[in-house]
Design a protein around this motif. Structure first.
Motif, PDB file in Angstrom:
ATOM      1  N   SER A 227       0.842  -1.195   0.000  1.00 25.00           N
ATOM      2  CA  SER A 227       0.000   0.000   0.000  1.00 25.00           C
ATOM      3  C   SER A 227       0.876   1.244   0.000  1.00 25.00           C
ATOM      4  CB  SER A 227      -0.913   0.008   1.228  1.00 25.00           C
ATOM      5  OG  SER A 227      -0.136   0.006   2.415  1.00 25.00           O
ATOM      6  N   GLU A 230       1.237   7.393   4.536  1.00 26.87           N
ATOM      7  CA  GLU A 230       0.689   8.734   4.654  1.00 26.87           C
ATOM      8  C   GLU A 230       1.451   9.740   3.811  1.00 26.87           C
ATOM      9  OE1 GLU A 230       0.516   9.863   8.717  1.00 26.87           O
ATOM     10  OE2 GLU A 230      -0.981   8.337   9.263  1.00 26.87           O
ATOM     11  N   THR A 407      -7.722  13.789  -1.050  1.00 26.49           N
ATOM     12  CA  THR A 407      -7.335  12.479  -0.521  1.00 26.49           C
ATOM     13  C   THR A 407      -5.903  12.533  -0.008  1.00 26.49           C
ATOM     14  OG1 THR A 407      -6.330  11.478  -2.496  1.00 26.49           O
ATOM     15  CG2 THR A 407      -8.747  11.486  -2.382  1.00 26.49           C
ATOM     16  N   TYR A 409      -3.561  10.590  -1.057  1.00 19.65           N
ATOM     17  CA  TYR A 409      -2.691   9.976  -2.060  1.00 19.65           C
ATOM     18  C   TYR A 409      -2.815  10.707  -3.399  1.00 19.65           C
ATOM     19  CZ  TYR A 409      -2.966   6.276   1.404  1.00 19.65           C
ATOM     20  OH  TYR A 409      -2.931   5.574   2.576  1.00 19.65           O
ATOM     21  N   THR A 431      -6.043   5.937  -4.637  1.00 19.26           N
ATOM     22  CA  THR A 431      -5.999   4.863  -3.648  1.00 19.26           C
ATOM     23  C   THR A 431      -7.232   4.982  -2.758  1.00 19.26           C
ATOM     24  OG1 THR A 431      -3.587   4.854  -3.641  1.00 19.26           O
ATOM     25  CG2 THR A 431      -4.681   3.826  -1.766  1.00 19.26           C
ATOM     26  N   LYS A 432      -8.085   3.970  -2.833  1.00 19.48           N
ATOM     27  CA  LYS A 432      -9.330   3.995  -2.063  1.00 19.48           C
ATOM     28  C   LYS A 432      -9.068   3.453  -0.667  1.00 19.48           C
ATOM     29  CE  LYS A 432     -14.257   3.073  -2.856  1.00 19.48           C
ATOM     30  NZ  LYS A 432     -14.590   4.505  -2.796  1.00 19.48           N
ATOM     31  N   THR A 433      -9.451   4.227   0.342  1.00 21.80           N
ATOM     32  CA  THR A 433      -9.200   3.832   1.726  1.00 21.80           C
ATOM     33  C   THR A 433     -10.469   3.421   2.453  1.00 21.80           C
ATOM     34  OG1 THR A 433      -9.396   6.142   2.426  1.00 21.80           O
ATOM     35  CG2 THR A 433      -7.177   5.331   1.910  1.00 21.80           C
ATOM     36  N   ASP A 434     -11.593   3.375   1.715  1.00 16.45           N
ATOM     37  CA  ASP A 434     -12.848   2.967   2.330  1.00 16.45           C
ATOM     38  C   ASP A 434     -13.730   2.336   1.259  1.00 16.45           C
ATOM     39  OD1 ASP A 434     -13.382   6.456   2.364  1.00 16.45           O
ATOM     40  OD2 ASP A 434     -14.276   5.080   0.890  1.00 16.45           O
TER      41      ASP A 434
END
Length: 476
Positions: A227, A230, A407, A409, A431-434
């Motif tokens: 991944s 931050e 976002t 990213y 980058t999808k975090t949810d």
């Protein structure tokens, strides 16, 4: 005669009182906090010192003489040096307290103590020898000296290959008998033999029992996808590793000393490898939208130029995208052609006509991606490729469409025009975090005025928030 005797007695009493007073006054002035006794301890004269000064002086002398003291221990042909100073100590306080007692008892004895001291010609000398006063320090000192490394015992070892856990069972050897060794060291200290070379007592020492549960906890890992961190650094993927602890324990128990046993590893590969992240930082489709409408050859040419300008644009976290800045001036020199535009609610011909279809499609893709809309304007008149409230009008030098990458990213725009389908598609990758979903709705206050809302739901369908993202007013 009686009178003379009486006078004599009075004179004697007066003299006694005077002498007693003088003695008492003398005793009073003899009060201090230094040592009176003529005494040397380990060659250090302590007369005239306070108790603290005497203890400090003797302790420093002791440290200077003994802090580098080492004993030599031999084990299986190897020599080991053991520092002894931390074990040693002197009973300094008691002898200093005893010396201090002279002249520091009841105040009326100070004078007699001083007279005794003045009449004494003797200078006492005392030699204090170190004692093993800190025996608990020996375990750590022997460990620091590496005595255990002189053992011929071979410990059980483990090695991980790509597919197996290889365990080599240890072998019993000759190791140090620590309890007997400590006794030998303490005996040498008691006779002040600090230069002794002590042959370490030995005993048969089997290898330590391997704690397979602890080893399993050490090497066991769950598969983890690669991944982005931050700060957009790549967090590498982790391959899952496991093995059957009970099976390994049974095999190890049955094996002979020195034998090798192999345990198959259970390998779990991550779904997203490090190489995939490195090759494709934009892993997830955040949002996409398609509008339909081609038109004249000139309009299609303008669509293609706008698509080409937007396709591949990358935005870092916090960066703002400007449609006008991305396309630049719409001029004939740059390839733009004359096509239909909306001016003041009326249709007209102008250079760059049609490019609002790209900004509109991009606007909708941004809404689906849950990106922050910074600037958006509606057309003066309705357009036919989206419903009311979903368009985004732009004018060079005036109205612009802008959004921000909110976002954590980087994101990338992919834009294309399909001539056969006459379709403009804009997609935004990142980058999808949810697992949130987005719903776009419009609400009319009258036939020509509406507000546009974006509602965001979590993966369970729970509404997280609803934002107003556009206000539109059209001419009839």
């Amino acid at each position: 005669m009686k009178k003379q005797v009486k006078n004599g007695v009075i004179k004697v009493l007066i003299l006694v009182l005077i002498l007693a007073g003088a003695y008492g006054l003398w005793c009073h002035f003899l009060t201090d906090n230094v040592i009176w006794k003529k005494l040397k301890i380990n060659g250090i004269a302590i007369q005239g010192m306070t108790k603290e000064e005497a203890i400090d002086a003797i302790s420093k002398d002791f440290q200077e003489k003994y802090e580098n003291t080492q004993m030599t221990i031999t084990l299986n042909g190897k020599n080991f040096k053991v520092s002894i100073y931390p074990v040693l100590g002197l009973d300094v306080k008691s002898i200093v307290e005893s010396a201090y007692a002279l002249g520091h008892g009841a105040w009326f004895t100070h004078g007699t103590d001083r007279i005794e001291l003045m009449n004494s010609k003797t200078k006492e000398e005392v030699t204090l020898m170190p004692e093993a006063r800190n025996k608990d320090e020996l375990d750590k000192l022997l460990e620091d000296a590496g005595i255990s490394k002189g053992s011929t015992t071979i410990q059980t070892s483990c090695e991980l290959t790509d597919t197996e856990l290889v365990i080599t069972k240890g072998k019993t050897g000759i190791g140090p008998d620590m309890d007997a060794l400590k006794e030998a060291i303490l005996k040498a200290i008691s006779i002040e033999d600090y230069e002794a070379v002590i042959e370490c007592p030995t005993m048969k020492t089997p290898p330590e029992e391997l704690d397979l549960e602890a080893y399993y906890e050490k090497v066991h890992t769950d598969a983890t996808d690669a991944s982005l961190g931050e700060n957009n650094e790549i967090i590498p993927a982790v391959t899952g590793i496991s093995f059957d602890v009970k099976s390994a324990a049974k095999k190890l128990e049955k094996a002979k000393e020195g034998a090798k046993i192999t345990i198959p590893l259970e390998i779990t590969l991550p779904e997203v490898s490090t190489e995939e992240i490195e090759a494709l930082p934009y892993l997830n489709l955040l949002g996409t939208y398609t509008t339909y409408g081609g038109g004249t050859e000139n309009r299609v040419a303008n669509l293609k130029l706008a698509v080409e300008a937007c396709d591949g644009v990358e935005l870092q976290p916090g960066q703002i995208f400007s449609y006008n800045d991305t396309l630049g001036p719409r001029t004939e020199e740059r390839g733009y052609r004359e096509a239909t535009v909306i001016v003041g609610g009326e249709h007209a011909q102008d250079i760059g006509g049609g490019i609002c279809q790209i900004s509109t499609t991009l606007f909708m893709a941004c809404l689906q991606s849950d990106l922050t809309i910074v600037e958006r304007h509606n057309h003066a008149a309705r357009i036919d490729y989206v419903e009311d409230g979903l368009d985004a009008a732009v004018v060079w030098g005036g109205q612009d469409f802008r959004f921000q990458n909110n976002t954590a990213y980087p994101i990338k725009i992919e834009a294309s025009y399909d001539e056969k389908e006459e379709a403009v598609t804009v997609s935004i990758y990142g980058t999808k975090t949810d697992n949130n979903t987005v719903e776009i709705t419009t609400e009319h206050s009258d036939p020509n005025t509406c507000k546009t809302y974006r509602s965001v739901y979590d993966e369970n369908g729970t509404l997280l928030r609803t934002d107003e993202v556009g206000y539109s007013k059209y001419k009839q």
